[in-house]
Design an enzyme around this catalytic site. Structure first.
Site, mmCIF file in Angstrom:
data_model
loop_
_atom_site.group_PDB
_atom_site.id
_atom_site.type_symbol
_atom_site.label_atom_id
_atom_site.label_comp_id
_atom_site.label_asym_id
_atom_site.label_seq_id
_atom_site.Cartn_x
_atom_site.Cartn_y
_atom_site.Cartn_z
ATOM 1 N N CYS A 131 0.806 -1.227 0.000
ATOM 2 C CA CYS A 131 0.000 0.000 0.000
ATOM 3 C C CYS A 131 0.841 1.279 0.000
ATOM 4 O O CYS A 131 0.495 2.262 -0.680
ATOM 5 C CB CYS A 131 -0.943 0.003 1.198
ATOM 6 N N HIS A 244 -3.100 6.089 4.518
ATOM 7 C CA HIS A 244 -1.685 6.343 4.803
ATOM 8 C C HIS A 244 -1.293 7.711 4.244
ATOM 9 O O HIS A 244 -1.754 8.106 3.164
ATOM 10 C CB HIS A 244 -0.800 5.307 4.110
HETATM 11 N N1 LIG Z 1 -4.659 -3.820 5.113
HETATM 12 C C1 LIG Z 1 -4.009 -3.213 4.140
HETATM 13 O O1 LIG Z 1 -3.991 -1.982 3.996
HETATM 14 C C2 LIG Z 1 -3.218 -4.012 3.162
HETATM 15 C C3 LIG Z 1 -2.700 -3.360 2.064
HETATM 16 C C4 LIG Z 1 -1.960 -4.093 1.137
HETATM 17 C C5 LIG Z 1 -1.779 -5.428 1.365
HETATM 18 N N2 LIG Z 1 -2.317 -6.048 2.451
HETATM 19 C C6 LIG Z 1 -2.138 -7.491 2.602
HETATM 20 O O2 LIG Z 1 -3.414 -8.117 2.477
HETATM 21 C C7 LIG Z 1 -3.484 -9.301 3.259
HETATM 22 C C8 LIG Z 1 -4.702 -9.274 4.178
HETATM 23 O O3 LIG Z 1 -4.734 -8.086 4.914
HETATM 24 P P1 LIG Z 1 -6.009 -7.665 5.783
HETATM 25 O O4 LIG Z 1 -5.680 -6.313 6.272
HETATM 26 O O5 LIG Z 1 -7.285 -7.886 5.054
HETATM 27 O O6 LIG Z 1 -5.925 -8.714 7.015
HETATM 28 P P2 LIG Z 1 -7.100 -9.228 8.008
HETATM 29 O O7 LIG Z 1 -8.154 -8.204 8.160
HETATM 30 O O8 LIG Z 1 -6.391 -9.701 9.211
HETATM 31 O O9 LIG Z 1 -7.731 -10.478 7.225
HETATM 32 C C9 LIG Z 1 -6.988 -11.645 6.979
HETATM 33 C C10 LIG Z 1 -7.785 -12.556 6.038
HETATM 34 O O10 LIG Z 1 -6.979 -13.700 5.706
HETATM 35 C C11 LIG Z 1 -7.730 -14.884 5.991
HETATM 36 N N3 LIG Z 1 -6.857 -16.005 6.347
HETATM 37 C C12 LIG Z 1 -5.991 -16.087 7.397
HETATM 38 N N4 LIG Z 1 -5.397 -17.313 7.413
HETATM 39 C C13 LIG Z 1 -5.912 -17.998 6.359
HETATM 40 C C14 LIG Z 1 -5.711 -19.318 5.850
HETATM 41 N N5 LIG Z 1 -4.848 -20.164 6.416
HETATM 42 N N6 LIG Z 1 -6.401 -19.678 4.755
HETATM 43 C C15 LIG Z 1 -7.273 -18.833 4.163
HETATM 44 N N7 LIG Z 1 -7.523 -17.580 4.610
HETATM 45 C C16 LIG Z 1 -6.825 -17.164 5.698
HETATM 46 C C17 LIG Z 1 -8.614 -14.489 7.143
HETATM 47 O O11 LIG Z 1 -9.661 -15.429 7.250
HETATM 48 P P3 LIG Z 1 -10.303 -15.811 8.706
HETATM 49 O O12 LIG Z 1 -11.266 -14.698 9.010
HETATM 50 O O13 LIG Z 1 -10.954 -17.101 8.441
HETATM 51 O O14 LIG Z 1 -9.163 -15.873 9.694
HETATM 52 C C18 LIG Z 1 -9.050 -13.110 6.685
HETATM 53 O O15 LIG Z 1 -10.056 -13.238 5.703
HETATM 54 C C19 LIG Z 1 -2.119 -9.359 3.944
HETATM 55 O O16 LIG Z 1 -1.272 -10.144 3.116
HETATM 56 C C20 LIG Z 1 -1.639 -7.942 3.947
HETATM 57 O O17 LIG Z 1 -0.238 -7.840 4.021
HETATM 58 C C21 LIG Z 1 -3.044 -5.371 3.345
#
Ligand SMILES: NC(=O)c1ccc[n+]([C@@H]2O[C@H](COP(=O)([O-])OP(=O)(O)OC[C@H]3O[C@@H](n4cnc5c(N)ncnc54)[C@H](OP(=O)(O)O)[C@@H]3O)[C@@H](O)[C@H]2O)c1
Length: 363
Positions: A131, A244
Site C-alpha cells: 500500500c 496512509h
Molecule cells: N490492510 C491493508 O492496507 C493491506 C494493504 C496491502 C496489502 N495487504 C495485505 O493483504 C493481506 C490481508 O490483509 P487484511 O488487512 O485484510 O488482514 P485481516 O483483516 O487480518 O484479514 C486476513 C484474512 O486472511 C484470511 N486467512 C488467514 N489465514 C488464512 C488461511 N490459512 N487460509 C485462508 N484464509 C486465511 C482471514 O480469514 P479468517 O477470518 O478465516 O481468519 C481473513 O479473511 C495481507 O497479506 C496484507 O499484508 C493489506
C-alpha cells in the site's frame, strides 16, 4: 477479448482488504457469474458482510478453485505461497495482494496507471504492490517522465488498518481504556499505538531497515523500471484508522517548479491535487478514506537541493482501496479488457500456469 461473466474467487474474504475487494468488485459492476468467497477453516460455513448483504464463506483449499477464472488473494504471504500456484494450476488467473510474489522476476508487479503493460507478461500470477508503494509511484512516474529522478526520500505515516482487523480493534480498545482511565494493553504491536508513533512496520532486516521500508525501495524500482533508483524510506505506524500519509522529498535530474509539478500530477489518472495553503487545503487521511484516488499537496521547492531540482510534497491515499482492493480490481479490469485473461476452461489446457505452479517458486 473475454467479456463474458467470470467465476471470481476472493481469498481472505472475511478480512479488511478482502471485504473491500468485494465492495469494489460490486461497485464497479465487474462481470461476475459466480462470486466464491474463501477464508480459513475457522470461517467456513459462516458469512461475511459487505454493506447490508451477507455472503457465505468456504475454506480456501486447492480443490476450492475448480472452475475459478480469476482469484483475488488477500490472506497473507503463506496462504498465497501455498494456494496461488494451486489456483493457477486449476485454471485461474491470480491477482495477489500479499508480499509472496512481488519481487519474483517472472511475476509482474502492477499499478494500474503506471505500468499496465507489464501485466501482459503474466504466467498466471500478477502481484499487487504494498500500500505505501502504491500511492507513491503514480507521483514519481510523473516526475520520472518529465525531469528524471535522481533520489527519493519518503517517510510514511501509516494507519492501523494496514495491519488488519486485529490492529483496528487494538487501537479502539486502547482509546476506550484511556478514556476510562484504565491501563492500555498491546498485543498486535510491540508498543501502545494510541497517542504514539511506532517506527517499526513489519520485521527488521539485517540492513537495519524494516521490511515495509525495504518494500517501498525494491517495489518502486521494479514498477518504475528504474533498478538503480536511489530511494530511502522510514515507515511509521500512527494512530489513524484508515489511509496512509507520506512526506516525500524528490531530487530530480532537471529543474522543475512546484506549479509544473502540480500540473503533471493532475494529469495522472486517479491523482488529485489538493494544494491551497491559503484555505488550509491539503490532503488529509480523513478526506481520502473511502476514495479511490491518490491525493497530493503541499508541493514546494526544496531549497536544500540546488538549481531548482528539489521538491517536497505530501501524498495521502486510502490503503484499503487504492492501496489494495481498488488496484487489484483495476488490474482485473485491465486484463479482461485487453484479453490477457482466459476463462479457466481454456487456461487448464495451457502449459504456462502449470509450469509456474510446478516450480513452487517463493519470493
Ligand atoms: N490492510 C491493508 O492496507 C493491506 C494493504 C496491502 C496489502 N495487504 C495485505 O493483504 C493481506 C490481508 O490483509 P487484511 O488487512 O485484510 O488482514 P485481516 O483483516 O487480518 O484479514 C486476513 C484474512 O486472511 C484470511 N486467512 C488467514 N489465514 C488464512 C488461511 N490459512 N487460509 C485462508 N484464509 C486465511 C482471514 O480469514 P479468517 O477470518 O478465516 O481468519 C481473513 O479473511 C495481507 O497479506 C496484507 O499484508 C493489506
Amino acid at each position: 477479448m473475454t467479456r463474458q461473466p467470470l467465476t471470481v474467487a476472493v481469498v481472505g474474504a472475511t478480512g479488511l482488504v478482502g471485504r473491500t475487494m468485494i465492495e469494489v468488485l460490486l461497485e464497479r459492476n465487474f462481470p461476475i457469474a459466480e462470486l466464491r468467497l474463501m477464508a480459513s477453516g475457522r470461517s467456513a460455513g459462516r458469512t461475511t458482510s459487505v454493506g447490508r448483504a451477507a455472503y457465505p464463506v468456504i475454506e480456501a483449499t486447492p480443490e476450492a478453485f475448480a472452475g475459478v477464472d480469476l482469484a483475488l488473494f488477500s490472506a497473507g504471504g503463506s496462504v498465497s505461497e501455498e494456494l496461488a500456484p494451486a489456483a493457477v494450476l486449476s485454471g485461474a488467473t491470480v491477482i495477489d495482494n500479499s508480499n509472496a510474489w512481488r519481487m519474483d522476476p517472472n511475476v509482474p508487479l502492477v499499478v494500474s496507471q503506471v505500468n499496465p503493460d507489464d501485466a501482459a507478461t503474466h504466467a498466471g500470477i500478477i502481484a499487487n504492490p504494498n500500500c505505501s508503494t502504491m500511492q507513491l509511484v503514480p507521483i514519481l512516474m510523473a516526475l520520472r517522465d518529465e525531469v528524471g529522478l535522481e533520489r527519493v526520500v519518503v517517510d510514511t505515516y501509516q494507519s492501523v488498518s494496514g495491519t488488519g482487523l486485529d490492529a483496528q480493534a487494538e487501537l479502539e480498545a486502547q482509546i476506550t481504556a484511556y478514556v476510562a482511565g484504565e491501563p492500555m494493553t498491546a498485543s498486535v504491536y510491540p508498543h501502545q499505538v494510541a497517542f504514539n508513533a511506532l517506527p517499526e512496520i513489519d520485521v527488521f532486516l539485517d540492513n537495519g531497515y524494516t521490511r515495509e521500508e525495504w518494500k517501498v525501495v525494491t517495489e518502486s524500482r521494479k514498477i518504475l523500471h528504474l533498478p538503480d533508483l536511489r530511494i530511502s524510506c522510514t515507515a511509521v505506524r500512527i494512530p489513524v484508522f484508515v489511509s496512509h500519509s507520506e512526506a516525500v522529498h524528490v531530487e530530480t535530474h532537471r529543474a522543475i517548479t512546484p506549479d509544473r509539478a502540480r500540473a503533471l500530477f493532475a494529469a495522472v489518472p486517479g491523482v488529485v491535487v489538493r494544494d491551497d495553503p491559503a484555505t488550509h487545503d491539503y490532503p488529509l487521511a480523513t478526506d481520502a478514506t473511502g476514495r479511490d484516488e491518490v491525493f497530493v499537496g503541499r508541493v514546494r521547492q526544496d531549497p536544500s537541493i540546488p538549481d531548482g531540482r528539489g521538491l517536497a510534497l505530501w501524498v495521502v491515499s486510502d490503503n484499503l482501496r487504492k492501496g489494495a482492493a481498488t488496484n487489484a480490481v483495476e488490474i482485473a479490469e485491465l486484463i479482461v479488457d485487453r484479453g490477457w485473461i482466459r476463462p479457466a476452461a481454456e487456461r487448464r489446457a495451457r502449459p504456462e500456469g502449470a509450469s509456474l505452479a510446478a516450480s513452487g517458486r517463493k519470493a
